[in-house]
Design a protein around this motif. Sequence first.
Motif, PDB file in Angstrom:
ATOM      1  N   PHE A  37       0.850  -0.991   0.084  1.00  0.00           N
ATOM      2  CA  PHE A  37       0.014  -0.094  -0.105  1.00  0.00           C
ATOM      3  C   PHE A  37       0.847   1.211   0.076  1.00  0.00           C
ATOM      4  CE2 PHE A  37      -2.339  -3.491   2.263  1.00  0.00           C
ATOM      5  CZ  PHE A  37      -3.341  -3.536   1.729  1.00  0.00           C
ATOM      6  N   ASN A  38       0.270   2.294  -0.864  1.00  0.00           N
ATOM      7  CA  ASN A  38       1.296   3.559  -1.014  1.00  0.00           C
ATOM      8  C   ASN A  38       0.809   4.241   0.325  1.00  0.00           C
ATOM      9  OD1 ASN A  38      -1.014   5.031  -1.355  1.00  0.00           O
ATOM     10  ND2 ASN A  38      -0.588   4.723  -3.679  1.00  0.00           N
ATOM     11  N   ALA A  39       1.977   5.347   0.393  1.00  0.00           N
ATOM     12  CA  ALA A  39       1.593   6.393   1.535  1.00  0.00           C
ATOM     13  C   ALA A  39       0.293   6.967   1.771  1.00  0.00           C
ATOM     14  CB  ALA A  39       2.957   7.267   1.802  1.00  0.00           C
ATOM     15  N   GLU A  40      -0.203   7.365   0.536  1.00  0.00           N
ATOM     16  CA  GLU A  40      -1.236   8.082   0.460  1.00  0.00           C
ATOM     17  C   GLU A  40      -2.596   7.243   0.929  1.00  0.00           C
ATOM     18  OE1 GLU A  40      -4.072  10.042  -3.256  1.00  0.00           O
ATOM     19  OE2 GLU A  40      -2.255   9.540  -3.682  1.00  0.00           O
ATOM     20  N   PHE A  41      -2.558   6.162   0.474  1.00  0.00           N
ATOM     21  CA  PHE A  41      -3.796   4.945   0.892  1.00  0.00           C
ATOM     22  C   PHE A  41      -3.648   4.777   2.360  1.00  0.00           C
ATOM     23  CE2 PHE A  41      -5.160   0.886   2.315  1.00  0.00           C
ATOM     24  CZ  PHE A  41      -6.402   1.180   1.696  1.00  0.00           C
ATOM     25  N   LYS A  42      -2.505   4.650   2.955  1.00  0.00           N
ATOM     26  CA  LYS A  42      -2.269   4.548   4.429  1.00  0.00           C
ATOM     27  C   LYS A  42      -2.933   5.817   5.159  1.00  0.00           C
ATOM     28  CE  LYS A  42       1.851   1.522   3.980  1.00  0.00           C
ATOM     29  NZ  LYS A  42       3.272   1.483   4.293  1.00  0.00           N
ATOM     30  N   SER A  43      -2.606   7.074   4.532  1.00  0.00           N
ATOM     31  CA  SER A  43      -3.060   8.310   5.313  1.00  0.00           C
ATOM     32  C   SER A  43      -4.518   8.267   5.163  1.00  0.00           C
ATOM     33  CB  SER A  43      -2.261   9.304   4.481  1.00  0.00           C
ATOM     34  OG  SER A  43      -0.838   9.404   4.694  1.00  0.00           O
ATOM     35  N   LYS A  44      -5.123   7.952   4.170  1.00  0.00           N
ATOM     36  CA  LYS A  44      -6.468   8.094   3.745  1.00  0.00           C
ATOM     37  C   LYS A  44      -7.158   7.267   4.802  1.00  0.00           C
ATOM     38  CE  LYS A  44     -10.131   6.313   0.873  1.00  0.00           C
ATOM     39  NZ  LYS A  44     -10.268   5.752  -0.590  1.00  0.00           N
TER      40      LYS A  44
ATOM     41  N   LEU B 158      -6.877   8.853   8.321  1.00  0.00           N
ATOM     42  CA  LEU B 158      -7.702   9.824   8.570  1.00  0.00           C
ATOM     43  C   LEU B 158      -9.056   9.341   8.829  1.00  0.00           C
ATOM     44  CD1 LEU B 158      -6.170  12.402   6.012  1.00  0.00           C
ATOM     45  CD2 LEU B 158      -6.152  12.659   8.514  1.00  0.00           C
ATOM     46  N   GLU B 159      -9.509   8.288   8.027  1.00  0.00           N
ATOM     47  CA  GLU B 159     -10.822   7.808   8.444  1.00  0.00           C
ATOM     48  C   GLU B 159     -10.882   7.125   9.770  1.00  0.00           C
ATOM     49  OE1 GLU B 159     -12.991   5.325   5.635  1.00  0.00           O
ATOM     50  OE2 GLU B 159     -11.694   5.835   4.255  1.00  0.00           O
ATOM     51  N   LEU B 160      -9.886   6.595  10.265  1.00  0.00           N
ATOM     52  CA  LEU B 160      -9.828   6.234  11.593  1.00  0.00           C
ATOM     53  C   LEU B 160     -10.190   7.390  12.580  1.00  0.00           C
ATOM     54  CD1 LEU B 160      -9.748   3.973  13.538  1.00  0.00           C
ATOM     55  CD2 LEU B 160      -7.278   4.234  13.575  1.00  0.00           C
ATOM     56  N   LEU B 161      -9.286   8.289  12.465  1.00  0.00           N
ATOM     57  CA  LEU B 161      -9.345   9.651  13.324  1.00  0.00           C
ATOM     58  C   LEU B 161     -10.584  10.223  13.372  1.00  0.00           C
ATOM     59  CD1 LEU B 161      -5.512  10.673  12.815  1.00  0.00           C
ATOM     60  CD2 LEU B 161      -6.511   9.492  14.792  1.00  0.00           C
ATOM     61  N   SER B 162     -11.362  10.278  12.159  1.00  0.00           N
ATOM     62  CA  SER B 162     -12.609  10.867  11.991  1.00  0.00           C
ATOM     63  C   SER B 162     -13.484  10.454  13.142  1.00  0.00           C
ATOM     64  CB  SER B 162     -13.280  11.151  10.782  1.00  0.00           C
ATOM     65  OG  SER B 162     -13.835   9.677  10.497  1.00  0.00           O
ATOM     66  N   GLY B 163     -13.413   8.763  13.545  1.00  0.00           N
ATOM     67  CA  GLY B 163     -14.032   8.501  14.498  1.00  0.00           C
ATOM     68  C   GLY B 163     -15.426   7.961  13.884  1.00  0.00           C
ATOM     69  N   GLU B 164     -15.936   7.965  12.682  1.00  0.00           N
ATOM     70  CA  GLU B 164     -16.844   7.274  12.197  1.00  0.00           C
ATOM     71  C   GLU B 164     -16.964   5.919  11.940  1.00  0.00           C
ATOM     72  OE1 GLU B 164     -17.838   9.343   8.335  1.00  0.00           O
ATOM     73  OE2 GLU B 164     -17.500  11.285   9.329  1.00  0.00           O
TER      74      GLU B 164
ATOM     75  N   THR C 283     -14.789   1.972  13.183  1.00  0.00           N
ATOM     76  CA  THR C 283     -13.910   1.471  14.316  1.00  0.00           C
ATOM     77  C   THR C 283     -12.709   0.825  13.506  1.00  0.00           C
ATOM     78  OG1 THR C 283     -15.019  -0.599  14.010  1.00  0.00           O
ATOM     79  CG2 THR C 283     -15.399   0.792  15.749  1.00  0.00           C
ATOM     80  N   VAL C 284     -11.577   0.524  14.046  1.00  0.00           N
ATOM     81  CA  VAL C 284     -10.449  -0.123  13.314  1.00  0.00           C
ATOM     82  C   VAL C 284     -11.111  -1.341  12.662  1.00  0.00           C
ATOM     83  CG1 VAL C 284      -8.429  -1.379  13.627  1.00  0.00           C
ATOM     84  CG2 VAL C 284      -8.993   0.637  14.837  1.00  0.00           C
ATOM     85  N   ALA C 285     -11.840  -2.439  13.191  1.00  0.00           N
ATOM     86  CA  ALA C 285     -12.228  -3.399  12.671  1.00  0.00           C
ATOM     87  C   ALA C 285     -13.172  -3.171  11.414  1.00  0.00           C
ATOM     88  CB  ALA C 285     -13.102  -4.174  13.652  1.00  0.00           C
ATOM     89  N   GLN C 286     -14.050  -1.998  11.548  1.00  0.00           N
ATOM     90  CA  GLN C 286     -14.847  -1.846  10.474  1.00  0.00           C
ATOM     91  C   GLN C 286     -13.993  -1.388   9.265  1.00  0.00           C
ATOM     92  OE1 GLN C 286     -17.111   1.456  12.308  1.00  0.00           O
ATOM     93  NE2 GLN C 286     -19.025  -0.227  12.444  1.00  0.00           N
ATOM     94  N   LEU C 287     -12.876  -0.462   9.494  1.00  0.00           N
ATOM     95  CA  LEU C 287     -11.807  -0.211   8.392  1.00  0.00           C
ATOM     96  C   LEU C 287     -11.150  -1.211   7.788  1.00  0.00           C
ATOM     97  CD1 LEU C 287     -10.713   3.171   9.869  1.00  0.00           C
ATOM     98  CD2 LEU C 287     -12.018   3.102   7.742  1.00  0.00           C
ATOM     99  N   ALA C 288     -10.794  -2.328   8.703  1.00  0.00           N
ATOM    100  CA  ALA C 288     -10.110  -3.459   8.209  1.00  0.00           C
ATOM    101  C   ALA C 288     -10.938  -4.328   7.347  1.00  0.00           C
ATOM    102  CB  ALA C 288      -9.688  -4.196   9.555  1.00  0.00           C
ATOM    103  N   SER C 289     -12.367  -4.219   7.701  1.00  0.00           N
ATOM    104  CA  SER C 289     -13.176  -5.242   6.892  1.00  0.00           C
ATOM    105  C   SER C 289     -13.499  -4.456   5.328  1.00  0.00           C
ATOM    106  CB  SER C 289     -14.413  -5.351   7.695  1.00  0.00           C
ATOM    107  OG  SER C 289     -15.358  -6.325   6.840  1.00  0.00           O
TER     108      SER C 289
ATOM    109  N   ASP D 267      -0.399  -0.099  13.097  1.00  0.00           N
ATOM    110  CA  ASP D 267       0.800   0.528  12.857  1.00  0.00           C
ATOM    111  C   ASP D 267       1.099   1.771  11.954  1.00  0.00           C
ATOM    112  OD1 ASP D 267       1.656  -2.027  14.008  1.00  0.00           O
ATOM    113  OD2 ASP D 267       2.047  -3.158  12.403  1.00  0.00           O
ATOM    114  N   TRP D 268      -0.051   1.676  11.175  1.00  0.00           N
ATOM    115  CA  TRP D 268      -0.038   3.150  10.253  1.00  0.00           C
ATOM    116  C   TRP D 268      -0.504   4.364  10.961  1.00  0.00           C
ATOM    117  CZ3 TRP D 268      -3.361   0.712   5.642  1.00  0.00           C
ATOM    118  CH2 TRP D 268      -2.645  -0.379   4.955  1.00  0.00           C
ATOM    119  N   LYS D 269      -1.260   4.049  11.765  1.00  0.00           N
ATOM    120  CA  LYS D 269      -1.851   5.232  12.556  1.00  0.00           C
ATOM    121  C   LYS D 269      -0.559   5.689  13.619  1.00  0.00           C
ATOM    122  CE  LYS D 269      -4.508   6.348  16.727  1.00  0.00           C
ATOM    123  NZ  LYS D 269      -5.724   5.944  17.562  1.00  0.00           N
ATOM    124  N   ARG D 270       0.063   4.578  14.277  1.00  0.00           N
ATOM    125  CA  ARG D 270       1.193   4.900  15.094  1.00  0.00           C
ATOM    126  C   ARG D 270       2.552   5.724  14.382  1.00  0.00           C
ATOM    127  NH1 ARG D 270       2.231   0.181  16.273  1.00  0.00           N
ATOM    128  NH2 ARG D 270       0.601  -0.006  17.524  1.00  0.00           N
TER     129      ARG D 270
END
Length: 64
Positions: A8-15, A18-24, A26-32, A43-46
């Motif tokens: 995954f490129n840096a742009e995708f990781k940042s995207k 940012l979705e995670l930090l928006s709070g809309e 959860t990590v599990a939902q984004l992973a799915s 790891d990307w967030k950290r």
Amino acid sequence: MSRKRKTFNAEFKSKVVLELLSGEMTVAQLASKYEITPKSIGDWKRTRLWHLISQVQQKHIKKR
């Protein structure tokens, strides 16, 4: 038969971070949603937050 590792490129990781930090979602939902592991997202967030803090500290030091 071995599976090819996804990259995954840096742009995708940042995207995703940012979705995670928006709070809309959860990590599990984004992973799915993106078919990646929750550990990868953590790891990307950290990493992104560490880089952000480093940049802020360097700007603060330069102002002195």
